[in-house]
Each structure stands twice: as structure tokens, then as C-alpha cells.
Design an enzyme around this catalytic site. Structure first.
Site, PDB file in Angstrom:
ATOM      1  N   ASP A 245     -92.964  68.311  12.011  1.00 42.31           N
ATOM      2  CA  ASP A 245     -92.734  69.468  11.132  1.00 42.31           C
ATOM      3  C   ASP A 245     -94.027  69.814  10.392  1.00 42.31           C
ATOM      4  O   ASP A 245     -94.001  70.252   9.245  1.00 42.31           O
ATOM      5  CB  ASP A 245     -91.607  69.165  10.132  1.00 42.31           C
ATOM      6  CG  ASP A 245     -91.164  70.391   9.346  1.00 42.31           C
ATOM      7  OD1 ASP A 245     -91.209  71.500   9.912  1.00 42.31           O
ATOM      8  OD2 ASP A 245     -90.780  70.236   8.172  1.00 42.31           O
TER       9      ASP A 245
ATOM     10  N   ASP B 196     -98.634  60.069   7.801  1.00 41.77           N
ATOM     11  CA  ASP B 196     -99.130  61.150   6.938  1.00 41.77           C
ATOM     12  C   ASP B 196    -100.129  60.553   5.959  1.00 41.77           C
ATOM     13  O   ASP B 196     -99.887  59.485   5.392  1.00 41.77           O
ATOM     14  CB  ASP B 196     -97.976  61.798   6.160  1.00 41.77           C
ATOM     15  CG  ASP B 196     -98.360  63.168   5.621  1.00 41.77           C
ATOM     16  OD1 ASP B 196     -99.273  63.247   4.773  1.00 41.77           O
ATOM     17  OD2 ASP B 196     -97.756  64.170   6.051  1.00 41.77           O
TER      18      ASP B 196
ATOM     19  N   SER C  72     -86.658  70.676   3.406  1.00 39.85           N
ATOM     20  CA  SER C  72     -86.804  70.564   4.861  1.00 39.85           C
ATOM     21  C   SER C  72     -85.755  69.656   5.481  1.00 39.85           C
ATOM     22  O   SER C  72     -85.537  69.710   6.702  1.00 39.85           O
ATOM     23  CB  SER C  72     -88.206  70.057   5.214  1.00 39.85           C
ATOM     24  OG  SER C  72     -88.368  68.712   4.807  1.00 39.85           O
TER      25      SER C  72
ATOM     26  N   LYS D 261     -94.566  77.013  14.018  1.00 45.29           N
ATOM     27  CA  LYS D 261     -94.855  78.045  13.021  1.00 45.29           C
ATOM     28  C   LYS D 261     -95.311  79.322  13.728  1.00 45.29           C
ATOM     29  O   LYS D 261     -96.209  79.289  14.578  1.00 45.29           O
ATOM     30  CB  LYS D 261     -95.933  77.570  12.047  1.00 45.29           C
ATOM     31  CG  LYS D 261     -95.760  76.145  11.531  1.00 45.29           C
ATOM     32  CD  LYS D 261     -94.398  75.887  10.896  1.00 45.29           C
ATOM     33  CE  LYS D 261     -94.283  74.433  10.427  1.00 45.29           C
ATOM     34  NZ  LYS D 261     -92.948  74.104   9.919  1.00 45.29           N
TER      35      LYS D 261
ATOM     36  N   ALA E  11     -94.864  63.195   4.956  1.00 45.29           N
ATOM     37  CA  ALA E  11     -94.792  63.345   3.502  1.00 45.29           C
ATOM     38  C   ALA E  11     -94.140  64.674   3.100  1.00 45.29           C
ATOM     39  O   ALA E  11     -94.361  65.697   3.777  1.00 45.29           O
ATOM     40  CB  ALA E  11     -96.200  63.246   2.901  1.00 45.29           C
ATOM     41  N   PRO E  12     -93.314  64.658   2.054  1.00 43.78           N
ATOM     42  CA  PRO E  12     -92.959  63.531   1.172  1.00 43.78           C
ATOM     43  C   PRO E  12     -91.846  62.626   1.693  1.00 43.78           C
ATOM     44  O   PRO E  12     -91.427  61.707   1.002  1.00 43.78           O
ATOM     45  CB  PRO E  12     -92.515  64.241  -0.111  1.00 43.78           C
ATOM     46  CG  PRO E  12     -91.895  65.515   0.382  1.00 43.78           C
ATOM     47  CD  PRO E  12     -92.737  65.935   1.561  1.00 43.78           C
ATOM     48  N   GLY E  13     -91.349  62.884   2.902  1.00 41.02           N
ATOM     49  CA  GLY E  13     -90.436  61.933   3.508  1.00 41.02           C
ATOM     50  C   GLY E  13     -89.008  62.408   3.718  1.00 41.02           C
ATOM     51  O   GLY E  13     -88.127  61.588   4.016  1.00 41.02           O
ATOM     52  N   GLY E  14     -88.759  63.705   3.604  1.00 42.49           N
ATOM     53  CA  GLY E  14     -87.389  64.197   3.769  1.00 42.49           C
ATOM     54  C   GLY E  14     -86.799  63.891   5.132  1.00 42.49           C
ATOM     55  O   GLY E  14     -85.660  63.421   5.243  1.00 42.49           O
TER      56      GLY E  14
END
Length: 360
Positions: free
Chosen positions: A276, A238, A192, A306, A219-222
Site C-alpha cells: 500500500d 518500513d 487504511s 495509485k 508504517a504506522p501498521g494498520g
């Protein structure tokens, strides 16, 4: 003396994600109801268009108000038939050479479809050498001012090549076909990240070092990692864990809460809010509206919306209508790194383009 503008034409090529090509064609037909649009079976993400409006006219309109699903356009000024693996026939004619501005940088962008023995770099080198020798324009592969677009299509009846000259700004994207490529970072946490990197470039999002950013569903933090690379102070929200590398970063404050629970606590104010999250489109839009009061007066927001497989336009319109109560929609794009979603760039205090809703 060369012409500073490319020769006009009414035939051009449009590019979009194959799964969203039907919506891209709707955008073309909204701009020109009399346009003839032909899907190319050998190239699912490409359409051939013959317009009543000129390429230059359409490009000018879409520069001011970009389409959502149509990613890239390029004119057709020459058509060639090629022998297998041969570049002998692939030369720019005198009219195209005369239209190249010697004072502007240029690049050759080549896309190949179907089985063939050519490589894009071979085409790029051949045509670039011709331009440099005949015109003297400086070659600049990244962010050129004018582009020679080449599309080579292998079909049962032979190999067709289309060539066109345009100013880079006319093509909707500086990347061939609107396909943004990023080199994978060894520190990358998730795929992402490419979505945010592309959004920053496409929307030209200003990220001033020291800005306060809120990352919802982090999460996971991108996305939080990318924000830190741009010098942002990040509040990550999150219930899930962030990557272990991020837990050691003093510039990231992680709240193990849902976005709704964090909102109930009365957060502060931010320069940028990101979302996101995997939520239903209208629900995600309502969440962003709820967070709108926590943006600074000139704050910005980026969210992915989405879209379901069915009723995509209905969901998009409903979500945009909800967002309109709090945000003017600056731009919406189906980015190359998007899947079944579009990315929205929201900003307070700027009127929304009308076609963000009407052309879709």
C-alpha cells in the site's frame, strides 16, 4: 408457484465513485455499445441505463469478469412517484411479488438521494413486511440470497422511486451501491485498515492462521494489525515507526528498511505480500514483480495502484502490463474505501480476465 428468477428487464441503475464515473460508463459502453446512459445530477454516483442487453445477461457476464470501476448494479422493475414523506405508493406489484423465491432469504436495500423526509429503515421495514406477509421468504439483512433494491431520488419535479428484484450475486456487491461499511474498531490505527478489510471480503482472500505475510510500506501498521487479527505471522517493512501497540506483538517482525533495501537482503518466502505504498503506479508494479519470486507457489498479493488525476487509464494499463510479466491478474476493483487508486488482487497460476485491461 413463484418464479425462481426475477423478471427480466433492460433498464437498471449503476453505481460508482463520482470521480471515476466516466470510467464506469466506459465499462458499460464496452459491454453494450448501444446502451443509453444518463447521469443523474441529484445523485452524482448513480447512472440510469437502458441496455440492448438484458440486466440478467449483463449481470452474468460481469459475474464471470467483474468490472473495475462499476461497483454495483440493480434492475428497475417498477417506477413510482411519491408524495413527500409518504410510503403509501411504495408497494411491490404482483409481478415482483410473484418473482420472489420463498425458499431464498431476502433483504431490502434502500438508498435515498436529495432532500426528503423518509429514512431508509422506514422503506426497508415497509417492504419487508409486505414480502413476509405475501411470500413468506426469510428476511436476512446480511448476505441475503435475493435483494429488493430501492432508490429514491428527490428532484425538482417530485420524488421518484425505482424498485428492482435480483439475486444478490447479480448486483456485483452485497452492499447497497457497493458501499461497504465497517464499524470502527477502538484499536484501529489508520483509515487504511478499511481498505484491507474490504479487499479481504470483496476478493474472498483465504487467510489461513499461521500464514506468512509480508507488509511492504507497513508504517504506522494498520494493515499489519488486520493481518494479525486473521492469525498471520507478519513481516513489516518500513523505515518509519509502527504504532507502539504493535511493537509488543511477537507475531510482527519489523525491519526498518525500505522495500528495495529489504529485497536486496534476500527475504524468505511468503503466502501473502501486501503493498500500500505511495509510489508511482509503474514503479510500484515493478517492485511487486521483483518480489514475486518470494511468494509461495500458490501465493497471493494485494496492492493498491495509485492513479494520477490525468492519464489514469494509461498508467493503469502500463502497470497491468508490467505486473503481467510475473502475475496473472485475478481481479482489480476500485473499492469504496479507495480514493485515487484501485486495489489489485494477484495470484500465481490463475489466468487473468481479458477485460481487466481491455474494458478500461
Amino acid at each position: 408457484m413463484s418464479n425462481p428468477l426475477p423478471p427480466d428487464t433492460h433498464t437498471w441503475l449503476g453505481s460508482a465513485d463520482p470521480d471515476f464515473m466516466d470510467l464506469a460508463i466506459r465499462e458499460i459502453e464496452a459491454a453494450d455499445p448501444e446502451a443509453a446512459v444518463q447521469r443523474l445530477k441529484e445523485a452524482p454516483g448513480l447512472v440510469w441505463v437502458c441496455s440492448q442487453r438484458s440486466f440478467a445477461d449483463l449481470a452474468e457476464a460481469w459475474q464471470a469478469d467483474p468490472p473495475i470501476f462499476l461497483r454495483h448494479i440493480c434492475p428497475i422493475h417498477q417506477e413510482r412517484r411519491l408524495a413527500e414523506g409518504s410510503l403509501v405508493e411504495l408497494r411491490l406489484d404482483g409481478e415482483m411479488l410473484a418473482a420472489i423465491d420463498p425458499t431464498l432469504s431476502f433483504s431490502v436495500q434502500t438508498r435515498l438521494f436529495g432532500e426528503r423526509n423518509l429514512k431508509p429503515f422506514q422503506v426497508n421495514e415497509t417492504l419487508a413486511e409486505q414480502v413476509i406477509a405475501a411470500v413468506g421468504s426469510p428476511l436476512q439483512v446480511k448476505d441475503p440470497q435475493q435483494v429488493i433494491s430501492v432508490v429514491i431520488l428527490a428532484q425538482p419535479m417530485g420524488i421518484r422511486a425505482w424498485l428492482g428484484l435480483s439475486l444478490a450475486a447479480q448486483n456485483l456487491s452485497n452492499w447497497a451501491g457497493g458501499i461497504h461499511r465497517f464499524r470502527r474498531d477502538p484499536e484501529q490505527i489508520s483509515r487504511s485498515e478499511f481498505k484491507l478489510l474490504e479487499a479481504i471480503q470483496v476478493f474472498q482472500i483465504p487467510l489461513v492462521p499461521g500464514g506468512q505475510a509480508l507488509d511492504l510500506g507497513a508504517a504506522p501498521g494498520g494493515w499489519s494489525r488486520i493481518l494479525r487479527l486473521y492469525g498471520q505471522q507478519v513481516t513489516a517493512v518500513d523505515p518509519g515507526d509502527l504504532h507502539e501497540r504493535l511493537s509488543q506483538d511477537p507475531g510482527i517482525c519489523h525491519h526498518r528498511l525500505s522495500a528495495q533495501a529489504y529485497l536486496a537482503r534476500g527475504p524468505g518466502r511468503f503466502h501473502l505480500i501486501l503493498n500500500d505504498m505511495r509510489m508511482d503506479g509503474p514503479a510500484s508494479a515493478r517492485l511487486m514483480v521483483a518480489f514475486a519470486p518470494h511468494l509461495e507457489p500458490q501465493g497471493r498479493a494485494v496492492m493498491t495502484l495509485k492513479l494520477p488525476h490525468q492519464h489514469r487509464l494509461r498508467v493503469l494499463r502500463q502497470s497491468l502490463e508490467i505486473l503481467g510479466s510475473a502475475f496473472p491478474l485475478v481481479r482489480a476493483r476500485h473499492l469504496f474505501h479507495n480514493r485515487s487508486e484501485v486495489t489489485l488482487y494477484l495470484q500465481q497460476g490463475i489466468p487473468a480476465p481479458q477485460s481487466a485491461v481491455s474494458t478500461t
